[in-house]
Scaffold this motif. Structure first.
Motif, PDB file in Angstrom:
ATOM      1  N   ARG A 131       0.939  -1.561   0.347  1.00  0.00           N
ATOM      2  CA  ARG A 131      -0.261  -0.031  -0.093  1.00  0.00           C
ATOM      3  C   ARG A 131       1.214   1.352  -0.115  1.00  0.00           C
ATOM      4  O   ARG A 131       1.779   1.456   0.757  1.00  0.00           O
ATOM      5  N   LYS A 132       0.490   2.326  -0.268  1.00  0.00           N
ATOM      6  CA  LYS A 132       1.493   3.709  -0.783  1.00  0.00           C
ATOM      7  C   LYS A 132       1.487   4.348   0.896  1.00  0.00           C
ATOM      8  O   LYS A 132       2.765   4.451   0.815  1.00  0.00           O
ATOM      9  N   ASP A 133       1.311   3.848   1.205  1.00  0.00           N
ATOM     10  CA  ASP A 133       1.504   3.884   3.689  1.00  0.00           C
ATOM     11  C   ASP A 133       2.170   3.141   3.924  1.00  0.00           C
ATOM     12  O   ASP A 133       2.595   3.208   5.061  1.00  0.00           O
ATOM     13  N   SER A 134       2.454   2.492   3.187  1.00  0.00           N
ATOM     14  CA  SER A 134       3.263   0.966   3.559  1.00  0.00           C
ATOM     15  C   SER A 134       5.239   1.384   4.148  1.00  0.00           C
ATOM     16  O   SER A 134       5.747   2.091   3.396  1.00  0.00           O
ATOM     17  N   PRO A 135       5.266   0.913   5.232  1.00  0.00           N
ATOM     18  CA  PRO A 135       6.773   0.778   5.664  1.00  0.00           C
ATOM     19  C   PRO A 135       7.602   0.402   4.760  1.00  0.00           C
ATOM     20  O   PRO A 135       9.062   0.525   4.622  1.00  0.00           O
ATOM     21  N   LEU A 136       7.474  -0.471   4.190  1.00  0.00           N
ATOM     22  CA  LEU A 136       8.418  -1.308   3.416  1.00  0.00           C
ATOM     23  C   LEU A 136       8.518  -0.982   1.835  1.00  0.00           C
ATOM     24  O   LEU A 136       7.814  -0.344   1.200  1.00  0.00           O
ATOM     25  N   LYS A 137       9.912  -0.709   2.181  1.00  0.00           N
ATOM     26  CA  LYS A 137      10.110   0.051   1.007  1.00  0.00           C
ATOM     27  C   LYS A 137      11.726  -1.302   0.011  1.00  0.00           C
ATOM     28  O   LYS A 137      11.926  -1.024  -1.049  1.00  0.00           O
ATOM     29  N   THR A 138      12.244  -2.418   0.613  1.00  0.00           N
ATOM     30  CA  THR A 138      12.686  -3.760  -0.046  1.00  0.00           C
ATOM     31  C   THR A 138      12.166  -4.826   0.434  1.00  0.00           C
ATOM     32  O   THR A 138      11.308  -4.481   1.077  1.00  0.00           O
ATOM     33  N   LEU A 139      12.859  -5.542  -0.473  1.00  0.00           N
ATOM     34  CA  LEU A 139      12.410  -7.179  -0.477  1.00  0.00           C
ATOM     35  C   LEU A 139      12.526  -7.600   0.601  1.00  0.00           C
ATOM     36  O   LEU A 139      11.711  -8.244   1.937  1.00  0.00           O
ATOM     37  N   LYS A 140      13.770  -6.840   1.790  1.00  0.00           N
ATOM     38  CA  LYS A 140      14.601  -7.291   2.583  1.00  0.00           C
ATOM     39  C   LYS A 140      12.993  -7.378   4.047  1.00  0.00           C
ATOM     40  O   LYS A 140      13.206  -8.030   5.525  1.00  0.00           O
ATOM     41  N   ASP A 141      12.710  -6.107   3.861  1.00  0.00           N
ATOM     42  CA  ASP A 141      11.164  -5.224   4.775  1.00  0.00           C
ATOM     43  C   ASP A 141      10.493  -6.396   4.848  1.00  0.00           C
ATOM     44  O   ASP A 141       9.743  -6.359   5.810  1.00  0.00           O
ATOM     45  N   LEU A 142      10.025  -7.471   4.125  1.00  0.00           N
ATOM     46  CA  LEU A 142       8.962  -8.642   4.012  1.00  0.00           C
ATOM     47  C   LEU A 142       9.175  -9.356   4.904  1.00  0.00           C
ATOM     48  O   LEU A 142       8.890 -10.474   5.199  1.00  0.00           O
ATOM     49  N   LYS A 143      10.268  -9.290   5.437  1.00  0.00           N
ATOM     50  CA  LYS A 143      10.578 -10.418   7.217  1.00  0.00           C
ATOM     51  C   LYS A 143      10.017 -10.162   8.349  1.00  0.00           C
ATOM     52  O   LYS A 143       9.463  -9.269   8.312  1.00  0.00           O
ATOM     53  N   LEU A 204      -4.537  -2.214 -11.366  1.00  0.00           N
ATOM     54  CA  LEU A 204      -5.593  -1.207 -10.463  1.00  0.00           C
ATOM     55  C   LEU A 204      -5.729  -0.531  -9.544  1.00  0.00           C
ATOM     56  O   LEU A 204      -5.589   0.633  -9.431  1.00  0.00           O
ATOM     57  N   GLN A 205      -4.339  -1.475  -8.543  1.00  0.00           N
ATOM     58  CA  GLN A 205      -3.678  -0.897  -7.053  1.00  0.00           C
ATOM     59  C   GLN A 205      -2.713   0.508  -7.455  1.00  0.00           C
ATOM     60  O   GLN A 205      -2.918   0.686  -6.445  1.00  0.00           O
ATOM     61  N   THR A 206      -1.608  -0.036  -8.556  1.00  0.00           N
ATOM     62  CA  THR A 206      -0.796   1.860  -8.227  1.00  0.00           C
ATOM     63  C   THR A 206      -1.647   2.171  -9.172  1.00  0.00           C
ATOM     64  O   THR A 206      -1.419   3.771  -8.516  1.00  0.00           O
ATOM     65  N   LEU A 207      -2.630   2.213  -9.056  1.00  0.00           N
ATOM     66  CA  LEU A 207      -3.606   3.778 -10.970  1.00  0.00           C
ATOM     67  C   LEU A 207      -3.940   4.458  -9.532  1.00  0.00           C
ATOM     68  O   LEU A 207      -4.246   5.902  -9.643  1.00  0.00           O
ATOM     69  N   LYS A 208      -5.244   3.600  -9.005  1.00  0.00           N
ATOM     70  CA  LYS A 208      -6.490   3.369  -8.471  1.00  0.00           C
ATOM     71  C   LYS A 208      -5.493   3.505  -6.609  1.00  0.00           C
ATOM     72  O   LYS A 208      -6.594   4.904  -6.134  1.00  0.00           O
ATOM     73  N   LYS A 209      -5.037   3.033  -5.908  1.00  0.00           N
ATOM     74  CA  LYS A 209      -4.805   2.899  -5.041  1.00  0.00           C
ATOM     75  C   LYS A 209      -3.337   3.681  -4.467  1.00  0.00           C
ATOM     76  O   LYS A 209      -3.272   3.787  -3.246  1.00  0.00           O
ATOM     77  N   ASN A 210      -2.466   3.982  -5.768  1.00  0.00           N
ATOM     78  CA  ASN A 210      -1.386   4.458  -5.116  1.00  0.00           C
ATOM     79  C   ASN A 210      -0.687   3.486  -4.435  1.00  0.00           C
ATOM     80  O   ASN A 210       0.433   3.604  -3.924  1.00  0.00           O
ATOM     81  N   ALA A 211      -0.446   1.856  -4.440  1.00  0.00           N
ATOM     82  CA  ALA A 211       0.132   0.858  -4.698  1.00  0.00           C
ATOM     83  C   ALA A 211       1.133   1.263  -5.251  1.00  0.00           C
ATOM     84  O   ALA A 211       1.327   1.609  -6.166  1.00  0.00           O
ATOM     85  N   ARG A 212       2.685   0.541  -4.406  1.00  0.00           N
ATOM     86  CA  ARG A 212       4.116   0.767  -5.042  1.00  0.00           C
ATOM     87  C   ARG A 212       3.864  -0.634  -5.024  1.00  0.00           C
ATOM     88  O   ARG A 212       3.628  -1.964  -4.827  1.00  0.00           O
ATOM     89  N   ILE A 213       5.241  -0.991  -6.247  1.00  0.00           N
ATOM     90  CA  ILE A 213       5.970  -2.396  -6.633  1.00  0.00           C
ATOM     91  C   ILE A 213       6.325  -2.153  -5.909  1.00  0.00           C
ATOM     92  O   ILE A 213       7.856  -1.688  -6.296  1.00  0.00           O
ATOM     93  N   LEU A 214       7.431  -3.113  -5.460  1.00  0.00           N
ATOM     94  CA  LEU A 214       8.570  -3.942  -4.591  1.00  0.00           C
ATOM     95  C   LEU A 214       9.546  -4.279  -5.726  1.00  0.00           C
ATOM     96  O   LEU A 214      10.065  -4.301  -5.801  1.00  0.00           O
TER      97      LEU A 214
END
Length: 341
Positions: A131-143, A204-214
């Motif tokens: 999500r756009k407000d997620s603190p996750l920035k990198t794949l390592k943050d998925l832990k 749909l999520q990135t354009l309409k919900k401002n989700a980010r691609i990790l």
């Protein structure tokens, strides 16, 4: 959680084998023919994705073409790829279009099908999003985070390859097995931290919900190709109908390519999705209808070997064994000859 995931996949494989064994001596009622094609119904599976199958369905092109030879058409809607193979094992499905992980799981479970054409390369068609407000920035943050993914889908492979690249083990994250219709509200509400999913949900999520691609297939250098598939027994009994199917599929693919605005309108009306999202989806995931290349077969083998190393599949497979390019080559040849007449 990973142990539960593996157990679930093992159960899924066992069910597939059981279904196949139980159905191997049966003939499907829908596909019982009198004469060459008499009383025959062709069963086509379709997902929520955008592509030539949807165009042909909306325009009635398969019905129109198969009616010429006395064949009816029946459609079944699936949430993801794996259920296609349950239906094929039970002789209830003849054609479909699916991603790379479902065909690997299906082959490992000894489901009798053939990959009859390459429908996409999938480099940008699958992604892990937050999500756009997620603190996750990198794949390592998925832990330690919760990640939604459809069991056995193309998103499954992208997720596991991404974890490997990040130096994480599957047990380092909590995998929540959800189909897209369940995963979308879970993702949007924050019940899960990330979602490994395919188009059109990515756009749909990135354009309409401002989700980010990790990460996506391109950033991971991982192919997630799509395939047109056919049930083996059906293809052997009705090779002419397989070629006919692929010719209609090509007609729909060319419509999408050559009449982009009309295709976008059709998709928007059928799926109630904004046109700008659809345009982005088509840019990210170009529709193909080609023989399956050695490069794709190699990529599939690497994926199968990777999944076997994780015990996500329990049988080591040769992915080239389910490839049959004879139908698509004949279909494209006939179309070329028809065009020059």
């Amino acid at each position: 959680m990973f142990k539960k995931f593996k157990v679930s996949l093992l159960i899924f494989t066992a069910i597939m084998i059981g279904i196949l064994s139980g159905c191997s001596s049966k003939t499907t009622t829908a596909n019982t023919a009198t004469g060459k094609n008499g009383n025959l119904t062709v069963n086509i599976g379709i997902q929520q994705s955008l592509g030539p199958l949807l165009i042909a369905k909306q325009k009635g092109w398969f019905e129109e073409e198969f009616k010429k030879v006395g064949v009816k058409v029946n459609w079944t809607v699936f949430q993801s790829g794996p259920p296609h193979f349950e239906a094929m094992a039970a002789n209830r499905l003849d054609f479909g279009a699916v991603g790379n992980s479902p065909v690997i799981a299906g082959q490992a479970a000894n489901i009798q099908f053939k990959e009859i054409a390459s429908s996409s390369d999938g480099l940008k068609g699958n992604a892990i999003i937050v999500r756009k407000d997620s603190p996750l920035k990198t794949l390592k943050d998925l832990k330690g985070k919760k990640i939604a993914v459809a069991k056995g889908s193309s998103g499954f492979n992208v997720l596991y390859r991404a974890l490997e690249k990040a130096g994480l083990k599957p047990g380092d994250v909590e995998i929540i097995q959800l189909q897209p219709d369940e995963a979308q509200p879970a993702f949007e509400s924050g019940a899960v931290d990330a979602w490994s999913i395919w188009e059109p949900f990515v756009s749909l999520q990135t354009l309409k919900k401002n989700a980010r691609i990790l990460a996506n297939g391109k950033s991971l250098n991982v192919y997630s190709p799509g395939f047109v598939i056919a049930r083996t027994e059906f293809a052997k009994e009705h090779p002419d109908l397989v070629v006919r199917f692929l010719k209609v599929y090509e007609k729909a693919r060319l419509f999408e390519k050559e009449n982009r605005d009309d295709a976008i309108d059709l998709y928007a009306n059928a799926k109630k999705i904004d046109k700008d999202v659809i345009s982005y989806v088509l840019e990210n995931n170009e529709s193909l209808n080609l023989p399956i290349s050695e490069e794709i077969i190699k990529a599939q083998q690497e994926t199968a070997d990777f999944q076997y190393s994780l015990k996500a599949i329990t049988n080591k497979i040769d992915t080239s064994k389910v490839v049959d390019n004879s139908y698509i080559k004949k279909a494209l040849k006939e179309l070329k000859e028809e065009k020059t007449k």
